[in-house]
Motif scaffolding. Structure first.
Motif, mmCIF file in Angstrom:
data_model
loop_
_atom_site.group_PDB
_atom_site.id
_atom_site.type_symbol
_atom_site.label_atom_id
_atom_site.label_comp_id
_atom_site.label_asym_id
_atom_site.label_seq_id
_atom_site.Cartn_x
_atom_site.Cartn_y
_atom_site.Cartn_z
ATOM 1 N N GLU A 1 7.239 -1.615 0.531
ATOM 2 C CA GLU A 1 6.957 -0.892 1.779
ATOM 3 C C GLU A 1 8.123 -0.009 2.183
ATOM 4 O OE1 GLU A 1 3.851 -3.282 4.680
ATOM 5 O OE2 GLU A 1 5.518 -2.126 5.466
ATOM 6 N N GLU A 2 9.327 -0.568 2.071
ATOM 7 C CA GLU A 2 10.533 0.159 2.456
ATOM 8 C C GLU A 2 10.688 1.402 1.583
ATOM 9 O OE1 GLU A 2 12.442 0.009 4.820
ATOM 10 O OE2 GLU A 2 14.231 1.128 4.215
ATOM 11 N N ASN A 3 10.446 1.234 0.290
ATOM 12 C CA ASN A 3 10.574 2.354 -0.643
ATOM 13 C C ASN A 3 9.526 3.430 -0.367
ATOM 14 O OD1 ASN A 3 10.301 3.646 -3.586
ATOM 15 N ND2 ASN A 3 12.310 2.714 -3.336
ATOM 16 N N LEU A 4 8.296 3.023 -0.128
ATOM 17 C CA LEU A 4 7.227 3.988 0.148
ATOM 18 C C LEU A 4 7.499 4.726 1.454
ATOM 19 C CD1 LEU A 4 4.023 2.003 -0.936
ATOM 20 C CD2 LEU A 4 5.316 3.707 -2.248
ATOM 21 N N ARG A 5 8.100 4.011 2.403
ATOM 22 C CA ARG A 5 8.421 4.630 3.686
ATOM 23 C C ARG A 5 9.484 5.718 3.505
ATOM 24 N NH1 ARG A 5 6.681 1.417 7.509
ATOM 25 N NH2 ARG A 5 7.355 -0.388 6.352
ATOM 26 N N LEU A 6 10.504 5.428 2.697
ATOM 27 C CA LEU A 6 11.559 6.409 2.435
ATOM 28 C C LEU A 6 10.982 7.630 1.716
ATOM 29 C CD1 LEU A 6 14.539 4.135 1.338
ATOM 30 C CD2 LEU A 6 14.429 5.623 3.352
ATOM 31 N N VAL A 7 10.107 7.373 0.752
ATOM 32 C CA VAL A 7 9.471 8.445 -0.008
ATOM 33 C C VAL A 7 8.659 9.340 0.928
ATOM 34 C CG1 VAL A 7 7.490 8.791 -1.535
ATOM 35 C CG2 VAL A 7 9.421 7.391 -2.301
ATOM 36 N N LYS B 1 7.343 -0.256 -10.291
ATOM 37 C CA LYS B 1 6.560 -1.215 -11.074
ATOM 38 C C LYS B 1 7.097 -2.630 -10.860
ATOM 39 C CE LYS B 1 5.398 -2.133 -15.972
ATOM 40 N NZ LYS B 1 5.818 -1.762 -17.346
ATOM 41 N N GLY B 2 8.409 -2.758 -10.831
ATOM 42 C CA GLY B 2 9.035 -4.061 -10.607
ATOM 43 C C GLY B 2 8.629 -4.654 -9.264
ATOM 44 N N PHE B 3 8.689 -3.829 -8.210
ATOM 45 C CA PHE B 3 8.303 -4.318 -6.870
ATOM 46 C C PHE B 3 6.859 -4.820 -6.890
ATOM 47 C CE2 PHE B 3 11.375 -1.045 -4.797
ATOM 48 C CZ PHE B 3 12.444 -1.888 -5.016
ATOM 49 N N ALA C 1 5.035 8.844 -5.718
ATOM 50 C CA ALA C 1 6.141 8.179 -5.020
ATOM 51 C C ALA C 1 7.399 8.164 -5.892
ATOM 52 C CB ALA C 1 5.737 6.759 -4.630
ATOM 53 N N ALA C 2 7.226 7.868 -7.192
ATOM 54 C CA ALA C 2 8.380 7.817 -8.099
ATOM 55 C C ALA C 2 9.036 9.189 -8.236
ATOM 56 C CB ALA C 2 7.955 7.286 -9.467
ATOM 57 N N LEU C 3 8.203 10.241 -8.254
ATOM 58 C CA LEU C 3 8.740 11.605 -8.359
ATOM 59 C C LEU C 3 9.637 11.937 -7.176
ATOM 60 C CD1 LEU C 3 5.958 14.041 -9.627
ATOM 61 C CD2 LEU C 3 8.354 14.074 -10.294
ATOM 62 N N ILE C 4 9.193 11.584 -5.995
ATOM 63 C CA ILE C 4 9.999 11.860 -4.798
ATOM 64 C C ILE C 4 11.205 10.927 -4.763
ATOM 65 C CG2 ILE C 4 9.998 11.855 -2.268
ATOM 66 C CD1 ILE C 4 8.435 14.168 -3.439
ATOM 67 N N VAL D 1 1.548 4.027 4.416
ATOM 68 C CA VAL D 1 2.378 3.005 3.760
ATOM 69 C C VAL D 1 1.772 1.586 3.786
ATOM 70 C CG1 VAL D 1 4.649 1.876 3.759
ATOM 71 C CG2 VAL D 1 4.493 4.364 4.001
ATOM 72 N N PRO D 2 1.363 1.073 4.947
ATOM 73 C CA PRO D 2 0.832 -0.307 4.916
ATOM 74 C C PRO D 2 -0.418 -0.420 4.056
ATOM 75 C CG PRO D 2 1.212 0.460 7.176
ATOM 76 C CD PRO D 2 1.391 1.640 6.296
ATOM 77 N N MET D 3 -1.303 0.593 4.116
ATOM 78 C CA MET D 3 -2.538 0.509 3.345
ATOM 79 C C MET D 3 -2.270 0.521 1.844
ATOM 80 S SD MET D 3 -5.995 2.820 3.359
ATOM 81 C CE MET D 3 -5.483 4.064 2.178
ATOM 82 N N TRP D 4 -1.402 1.433 1.404
ATOM 83 C CA TRP D 4 -1.157 1.532 -0.037
ATOM 84 C C TRP D 4 -0.358 0.351 -0.568
ATOM 85 C CZ3 TRP D 4 -3.891 4.190 -3.355
ATOM 86 C CH2 TRP D 4 -4.670 5.237 -2.871
ATOM 87 N N THR D 5 0.555 -0.184 0.269
ATOM 88 C CA THR D 5 1.274 -1.394 -0.142
ATOM 89 C C THR D 5 0.257 -2.489 -0.426
ATOM 90 O OG1 THR D 5 3.140 -0.790 1.262
ATOM 91 C CG2 THR D 5 3.019 -3.085 0.570
ATOM 92 N N GLU D 6 -0.705 -2.614 0.487
ATOM 93 C CA GLU D 6 -1.736 -3.630 0.334
ATOM 94 C C GLU D 6 -2.585 -3.387 -0.916
ATOM 95 O OE1 GLU D 6 -5.369 -4.625 3.128
ATOM 96 O OE2 GLU D 6 -3.486 -4.767 4.228
#
Lengths: 287, 287
Positions: free
Chosen positions: B273-279, B261-263, A202-205, A232-237
């Protein structure tokens, strides 16, 4: 437990993983045409598709109509949904049923089950290491179990015969390496192998807005960022549920990254070569 | 330039990539049985193997015996070896020969060639994005060119007809996407897609000494760290040769990693979630 071929198995959540389990259970190496495979999901389309292709015998949208029939229940839903489900439907399970799950985080589930599980039920927490970046029953065939890892984090109260039964089923589905460990050990190691890998992708993208950058890709970048297409929802969790372990793993990784960056920035050829050599050896020794 | 099928092609360095080029050139889509494919390497075993399997017509250990015969020369050696080779053997090339290379770093090579190349020669710098973590002729068949990217960083003096000739050959070998750009742009983007990916893989392995950790792998970790099995001298050279761009890319990545990491550490569910969605969206738009 009676032989698997004569059991009624219920799958809660017929997404990609639930669907992959149904398909694997139906193969001749596991249940074949014996026993019954049921599934419960809110999405009637998935249930219809699975019934059509023969991977389940019957689909349900109401758990209370299915749970009472099941000798074995596979919970294929997100961790928070799982805890909610167990609380809500605890009384609906068939007496003496064996239950297992596939959640990518185990401490909170083990703690809750040690505390609240009905006395006659047996819940063996599990984690099949065989996902894909896709979601939904339509992608069930993307999950290949063959040769993959499976982790079990048994409760103190689990019956040895049920553990043996489950491990036999797991092997017959194609998994090659079953590891039994504690929930804490699972969460600590999964934070590294699975969650950190997803954070890195995720950080790379996140740090490169140019969508044409893939013109400069040669495989490594594609391999590293495939999993940026995450659920997204699963990994956030999963990230937040394993917050402490994951933050520590990110910090460890940052330390190593900083060290390598330093060697490169200072032009320390020897230190860099030596470090890459050790890394190459260590990776080569991993199986 | 005469038709490729009637050319004598010389490969300098019959390692994995040199071998993959020989094999690809010999296919019926490219040279077939026409023309001649020669190779020069210090390793006589590789030369013997390639002659035996028909991918080259003749092998040499002394460049001066081969270079005078070649209409086209492919330099398949590390960047520093390449600059040294060109300096040492400049006078041995056949008059009017076309030369290209495969080095993963381009600024230093372009600068040297603009300055020192013999007037009658044409050198078109190139970078096939089709490697593998292996090295040596024995692994040549691991390099599949089909559908891969190829980057060219032409010199100002390159003849248009030679550029067209080379691009035609590249396409016939199976590459699907050829990008022409400057050496600086190549090095900036490659620092991200290729070098940073390798630094990340190395750092991941560096921070975890447990060789049994792969029991907890589910594919992502294996995908991310496959390239930790890197060719140490070559990657040390590539990292240090592109030091400035690479350090900047590592810093950018560190910024994104710190943000994520901060989030996680703060438990900022919505921001995460918002960041992962954009990624996920951005990765999905990459082709």
């Amino acid at each position: 437990m009676k032989p698997l071929e004569t059991c009624t198995v219920g799958i809660i959540g017929l997404g990609m993983m639930g669907g992959a389990f149904a398909t694997a259970l139906r193969t001749k190496e596991v249940m074949g045409a014996g026993g019954r495979i049921l599934a419960c999901d809110l999405d009637e389309e998935s249930l219809g598709a699975a019934k059509n292709d023969g991977s389940i015998d019957e689909g349900f949208t109401a758990p209370e109509l299915m749970l009472g029939q099941c000798d074995l229940v596979l919970l294929c839903i997100n961790p928070s949904a799982l805890l909610h489900f167990m609380e809500k439907w605890m009384s609906a399970f068939r007496p003496g049923a064996l239950i297992t799950d596939i959640a990518g985080i185990k401490s909170s589930i083990v703690a809750a089950m040690e505390r609240t599980l009905r006395e006659d039920l047996d819940f063996i927490p599990g984690h099949p290491m065989a996902g894909s970046e896709k979601a939904g029953y339509a992608h069930a065939n993307r999950c290949n179990f063959h040769g993959k890892n499976y982790i079990l984090t048994p409760l103190k109260r689990n019956k040895p015969e049920n553990l043996a039964f489950l491990k036999d089923m797991i092997r017959r589905m194609g998994f090659s390496r079953i590891t039994e460990t504690t929930a804490e050990d699972h969460d600590r190691k999964i934070a590294f192998t699975s969650q950190l890998s997803h954070v890195i992708a995720a950080a790379l993208i996140d740090c490169e807005p140019d969508q044409e950058i893939t013109r400069f890709g040669g495989g490594s970048f594609e391999d590293l960022t495939r999993i940026a297409m995450l659920n997204v929802p699963m990994w956030t969790e999963l990230f937040l549920e394993n917050q402490q372990e994951l933050v520590q793993r990110i910090s460890q990784f940052q330390g190593s990254l900083d060290k390598l960056k330093g060697f490169i920035a200072e032009g320390s050829r020897e230190a860099l070569e030596e470090n890459l050599r050790l890394v190459r050896e260590r990776r080569g020794a991993m199986r």
